[in-house]
Design a protein around this motif. Structure first.
Motif, PDB file in Angstrom:
ATOM      1  N   PHE A   2      11.493 -89.569  -3.846  1.00 33.14           N
ATOM      2  CA  PHE A   2      11.639 -90.671  -4.814  1.00 33.14           C
ATOM      3  C   PHE A   2      12.496 -90.260  -6.013  1.00 33.14           C
ATOM      4  CE2 PHE A   2       9.549 -93.193  -8.376  1.00 33.14           C
ATOM      5  CZ  PHE A   2      10.064 -94.428  -7.998  1.00 33.14           C
ATOM      6  N   ASN A   3      12.323 -89.023  -6.478  1.00 33.69           N
ATOM      7  CA  ASN A   3      13.063 -88.591  -7.674  1.00 33.69           C
ATOM      8  C   ASN A   3      14.204 -87.629  -7.365  1.00 33.69           C
ATOM      9  OD1 ASN A   3      11.594 -90.105  -9.505  1.00 33.69           O
ATOM     10  ND2 ASN A   3      10.095 -88.480  -9.910  1.00 33.69           N
ATOM     11  N   PRO A  59       7.078 -84.809  -1.903  1.00 36.75           N
ATOM     12  CA  PRO A  59       6.163 -85.879  -1.465  1.00 36.75           C
ATOM     13  C   PRO A  59       5.802 -86.833  -2.596  1.00 36.75           C
ATOM     14  CG  PRO A  59       4.923 -83.863  -1.850  1.00 36.75           C
ATOM     15  CD  PRO A  59       6.384 -83.528  -2.081  1.00 36.75           C
ATOM     16  N   PRO A  60       5.295 -88.000  -2.235  1.00 44.40           N
ATOM     17  CA  PRO A  60       4.832 -88.946  -3.260  1.00 44.40           C
ATOM     18  C   PRO A  60       3.475 -88.505  -3.813  1.00 44.40           C
ATOM     19  CG  PRO A  60       4.372 -89.800  -1.065  1.00 44.40           C
ATOM     20  CD  PRO A  60       5.112 -88.514  -0.866  1.00 44.40           C
ATOM     21  N   HIS A  61       3.077 -89.079  -4.937  1.00 49.09           N
ATOM     22  CA  HIS A  61       1.713 -88.867  -5.428  1.00 49.09           C
ATOM     23  C   HIS A  61       0.761 -89.519  -4.431  1.00 49.09           C
ATOM     24  CE1 HIS A  61       3.410 -87.535  -9.155  1.00 49.09           C
ATOM     25  NE2 HIS A  61       3.983 -88.696  -9.403  1.00 49.09           N
ATOM     26  N   SER A 111      13.016 -94.492 -13.717  1.00 48.14           N
ATOM     27  CA  SER A 111      13.037 -93.057 -13.394  1.00 48.14           C
ATOM     28  C   SER A 111      14.355 -92.656 -12.738  1.00 48.14           C
ATOM     29  CB  SER A 111      11.851 -92.695 -12.485  1.00 48.14           C
ATOM     30  OG  SER A 111      11.892 -93.435 -11.290  1.00 48.14           O
TER      31      SER A 111
END
Ligand SMILES: *[C@@H]1O[C@H](CO)[C@@H](O)[C@H](O)[C@H]1NC(C)=O
Ligand SMILES: *[C@@H]1O[C@H](CO)[C@@H](O)[C@H](O)[C@H]1NC(C)=O
Ligand SMILES: *[C@@H]1O[C@H](CO)[C@@H](O)[C@H](O)[C@H]1NC(C)=O
Ligand SMILES: *[C@@H]1O[C@H](CO)[C@@H](O)[C@H](O)[C@H]1NC(C)=O
Length: 360
Positions: free
Chosen positions: A37-38, A71-73, A102
């Motif tokens: 994601f980031n 990975p995602p939270h 973000s």
């Protein structure tokens, strides 16, 4: 058709980049449940943003976009609702999505456009009738390192990808519950060759099935076959007998390793009728929903005897019991043990069955 020689490819790239002075618009899904994601263009030694296309890569580099370490939270798991659409944002960059905050850039959202300010050719379609479709697939495994390409079953298709930022994917009503710890899903896309270099797209995300009302098992997914009308390649008529029916794997193409598609550079496999991927929910992926899923695709599981198969698996007492147990209360009994057996063991047992049936 063969893959372009490196020299020809470089000249192609030069030619394209002179036509499009901006970075070519590739696309990805964007959601906090995704791996990477980031990830920005500087996270890796190469540009490995989620939108970067996958071409000619070793397995580790294309699988989950090489984002397994990002990975995602756990709280950001995507909730798939059986029988309802999942709406995902697809865009050329993060600043054009709801998650722009973000992105490191400002808010560059542009309504329903996946790539605000760019002509559609930048996201690889000349117009909406030139879109070729994209897919969501699911693996009933909570440990991402335990997933093999053969574990993913395509459960939803949208034929007009990539055209809308907010793309709806219909979720089959019979999606069974995920194991403890959830499932994994992935987005896949292959575009038309008439709008830029060929490549494949994959973004993985953490998902689960919210409020399941069925415990129907998804059949072992098989490799899709080319069977639709294909006038560009000299086949004006569809050939339904060549189709793979029932649960199908995603199309793994143009990589150095672990491809399951071997089509030439200019005759890509697509997530549309060409490979028997119908628009919308893939309702024929369950063991009891398509004869193809049981006839030539035996997945040995507890309580099943080996030998000549009479009738279909749906006739077996075990399957009938399973069908009656479709109330949500049965769901809590679902455990990790219910997921499909190890694929290697499956293949070995499959070979044994073939040998036994052959002798018989
Ligand atoms: C992504 O970045 C945002 C903003 O810095 C942060 O709040 C969020 O926790 C990050 N997510 C992940 C999965 O690292
Ligand atoms: C879309 O593009 C295709 C391929 O160039 C072309 O044949 C077709 O006429 C176009 N359709 C529309 C509605 O513009
Ligand atoms: C594909 O996505 C578009 C845009 O969200 C939507 O209008 C369309 O209904 C979707 N197609 C299917 C089959 O769900
Ligand atoms: C049948 O499918 C295979 C695998 O996708 C493909 O190579 C072949 O050309 C197809 N045959 C016909 C007649 O469509």
């Amino acid at each position: 058709m063969t893959i372009l020689q490196p020299a020809r490819q470089v000249s192609w790239l030069l030619c394209l980049s002179s036509l499009f002075p901006f970075v070519l618009g590739h696309a990805a899904i964007w959601h906090p449940s995704m791996y990477g994601f980031n990830v920005t263009d500087t996270t890796f030694p190469y540009d490995n943003r989620p939108v970067a296309p996958l071409y000619n890569m070793p397995f580790k580099q294309w699988w989950f976009h090489n984002h397994l370490d990002y990975p995602p939270h756990p709280s950001d798991t995507y909730q798939l609702e059986p029988g309802r659409p999942a709406t995902l944002e697809i865009a050329c960059n993060k600043q054009s999505t709801s998650y722009y905050a973000s992105s490191g850039f400002g808010n560059h959202q542009g309504g329903d456009s996946p790539c605000p300010g760019s002509p559609p050719k930048q996201y690889h379609a000349l117009n909406i009738s030139d879109t070729k479709g994209c897919a969501l697939a699911i693996a009933y495994k909570s440990d991402v390192r335990d997933i093999a390409p053969e574990d993913f079953a395509v459960f939803s298709i949208n034929h007009t990808c990539v055209w809308h930022r907010f793309t709806e994917f219909q979720v089959p009503a019979k999606m069974p519950p995920c194991p403890l710890g959830g499932c994994h899903c992935a987005f896949f896309w292959i575009h038309s060759p008439d709008a830029g270099n060929e490549q494949m797209y994959m973004n993985g995300f953490k998902c689960t099935v919210a409020n399941p009302v069925s415990v129907a098992q998804i059949a072992k997914p098989r490799v899709a076959r080319r069977c639709g009308a294909d006038p560009q390649n000299g086949k004006p008529h569809a050939d339904p007998a060549n189709c793979t029916n029932g649960a199908k794997q995603p199309l793994y193409w143009l990589q150095k390793e672990r491809n399951n598609m071997f089509e030439g550079y200019y005759s890509p496999p697509y997530y549309n009728d060409l490979y028997n991927f119908k628009d919308g929910a893939q309702n024929d992926i369950f063991e009891d929903s398509n004869p193809a899923n049981t006839k030539d695709n035996l997945v040995p599981r507890d309580g099943m005897t080996f030998g000549p198969v009479i009738g279909t698996e749906a006739d077996a007492p075990e399957a009938q019991g399973r069908q009656q147990n479709t109330t949500p209360t049965a769901v809590s009994e679902f455990t990790n043990a219910d997921v499909s057996p190890d694929p290697v063991i499956g293949v070995l047992l499959g070979l044994v069955i073939v040998a036994v049936v052959g002798l018989w």
